[in-house]
Design a protein around this motif. Structure first.
Motif, mmCIF file in Angstrom:
data_model
loop_
_atom_site.group_PDB
_atom_site.id
_atom_site.type_symbol
_atom_site.label_atom_id
_atom_site.label_comp_id
_atom_site.label_asym_id
_atom_site.label_seq_id
_atom_site.Cartn_x
_atom_site.Cartn_y
_atom_site.Cartn_z
ATOM 1 N N CYS A 153 0.905 -1.216 0.048
ATOM 2 C CA CYS A 153 0.000 -0.025 0.016
ATOM 3 C C CYS A 153 0.489 1.246 -0.020
ATOM 4 C CB CYS A 153 -0.826 -0.090 1.277
ATOM 5 S SG CYS A 153 -0.095 0.260 2.888
ATOM 6 N N ALA A 154 0.222 2.448 -0.387
ATOM 7 C CA ALA A 154 0.975 3.714 -0.237
ATOM 8 C C ALA A 154 -0.028 4.797 0.022
ATOM 9 C CB ALA A 154 1.556 3.780 -1.778
ATOM 10 N N TYR A 155 0.621 5.980 0.397
ATOM 11 C CA TYR A 155 0.050 7.053 0.802
ATOM 12 C C TYR A 155 0.535 8.276 -0.048
ATOM 13 C CZ TYR A 155 -1.551 11.050 3.359
ATOM 14 O OH TYR A 155 -2.085 12.369 3.636
ATOM 15 N N ALA A 156 -0.549 9.076 -0.618
ATOM 16 C CA ALA A 156 -0.187 10.361 -1.118
ATOM 17 C C ALA A 156 -0.695 11.469 -0.628
ATOM 18 C CB ALA A 156 -0.475 10.166 -2.744
ATOM 19 N N PHE A 157 -0.084 12.612 -0.595
ATOM 20 C CA PHE A 157 -0.885 13.775 -0.078
ATOM 21 C C PHE A 157 -1.795 14.434 -0.858
ATOM 22 C CE2 PHE A 157 1.696 14.370 3.806
ATOM 23 C CZ PHE A 157 3.086 13.975 3.445
ATOM 24 N N GLY A 158 -1.632 13.846 -2.032
ATOM 25 C CA GLY A 158 -2.604 14.610 -3.105
ATOM 26 C C GLY A 158 -3.652 13.650 -3.343
ATOM 27 N N LEU A 159 -4.074 13.611 -4.799
ATOM 28 C CA LEU A 159 -5.141 12.836 -5.471
ATOM 29 C C LEU A 159 -4.791 11.695 -5.526
ATOM 30 C CD1 LEU A 159 -6.405 15.571 -7.868
ATOM 31 C CD2 LEU A 159 -7.509 14.908 -5.803
ATOM 32 N N PRO A 160 -5.664 10.761 -5.632
ATOM 33 C CA PRO A 160 -5.357 9.129 -5.866
ATOM 34 C C PRO A 160 -4.469 9.054 -7.296
ATOM 35 C CG PRO A 160 -7.510 9.600 -5.182
ATOM 36 C CD PRO A 160 -7.131 10.792 -5.247
ATOM 37 N N ARG A 161 -3.748 8.254 -7.342
ATOM 38 C CA ARG A 161 -2.706 8.260 -8.610
ATOM 39 C C ARG A 161 -2.694 6.761 -8.838
ATOM 40 N NH1 ARG A 161 0.938 11.432 -6.286
ATOM 41 N NH2 ARG A 161 -0.945 12.941 -5.917
ATOM 42 N N ARG A 162 -2.187 6.202 -10.088
ATOM 43 C CA ARG A 162 -1.997 4.816 -10.398
ATOM 44 C C ARG A 162 -0.535 4.401 -10.478
ATOM 45 N NH1 ARG A 162 -6.726 2.778 -13.206
ATOM 46 N NH2 ARG A 162 -8.357 4.255 -12.839
ATOM 47 N N THR A 163 0.353 5.397 -10.196
ATOM 48 C CA THR A 163 1.791 5.038 -10.303
ATOM 49 C C THR A 163 2.282 4.954 -8.932
ATOM 50 O OG1 THR A 163 1.927 6.127 -12.384
ATOM 51 C CG2 THR A 163 4.042 5.612 -11.112
ATOM 52 N N PHE A 164 2.922 3.851 -8.453
ATOM 53 C CA PHE A 164 3.680 3.773 -7.251
ATOM 54 C C PHE A 164 4.428 4.633 -6.654
ATOM 55 C CE2 PHE A 164 3.878 0.962 -3.821
ATOM 56 C CZ PHE A 164 5.177 0.784 -3.370
ATOM 57 N N ASP A 165 5.484 4.897 -7.699
ATOM 58 C CA ASP A 165 6.491 6.019 -7.486
ATOM 59 C C ASP A 165 5.939 7.374 -7.033
ATOM 60 O OD1 ASP A 165 9.118 4.230 -9.387
ATOM 61 O OD2 ASP A 165 8.353 3.919 -7.546
#
Length: 123
Positions: free
Chosen positions: A96-108
């Motif tokens: 799993c991964a967390y992003a500060f912004g919007l959902p995205r489809r690229t792990f990096d």
């Protein structure tokens, strides 16, 4: 410090179900986005699903055809991936991964990433 801890992986027979959990700490759970990815041996990592932690919008990889469902529990700071009708080709390390912004489809493109949990589907 933001941390992601996956759990729930294991060995399951083909056709079975499994629910993965991803606990987030060190970050407000009501903002940002979280995603699930997997990587099988000798294959590229692939996107599975993502969810907006604020609005709850969900996004899925087309190839899943409704077999997996992503959800969140704000009270537990946890995102889940419910997997059903599992197939041997679903065998992989799930992260799993967390992003500060919007959902995205690229792990990096995510800001924080977990270590992963192994899922093995026997035939």
């Amino acid at each position: 410090q933001v941390q992601l801890v996956e759990s729930g992986g294991g060995l399951v027979p083909a056709g079975g179900s499994l629910r993965l959990s991803c606990a987030l700490s060190g970050q407000t759970f009501s903002s940002g986005a979280m995603g699930w990815f997997r990587q099988a041996p000798e294959k590229e990592r692939e996107f599975l699903a993502a969810i907006s932690l604020s609005g709850g919008s969900t996004y899925y990889a087309d190839f899943l055809k409704g077999r997996f469902t992503i959800s969140r529990d704000n009270a537990k700071n946890t995102v889940y991936l419910q997997m059903s009708v599992l197939k041997p080709e679903d065998t992989a390390i799930y992260s799993c991964a967390y992003a500060f912004g919007l959902p995205r489809r690229t792990f990096d493109e995510y800001d924080y990433r977990g270590q992963g949990t192994q899922v093995t589907v026997s035939s």
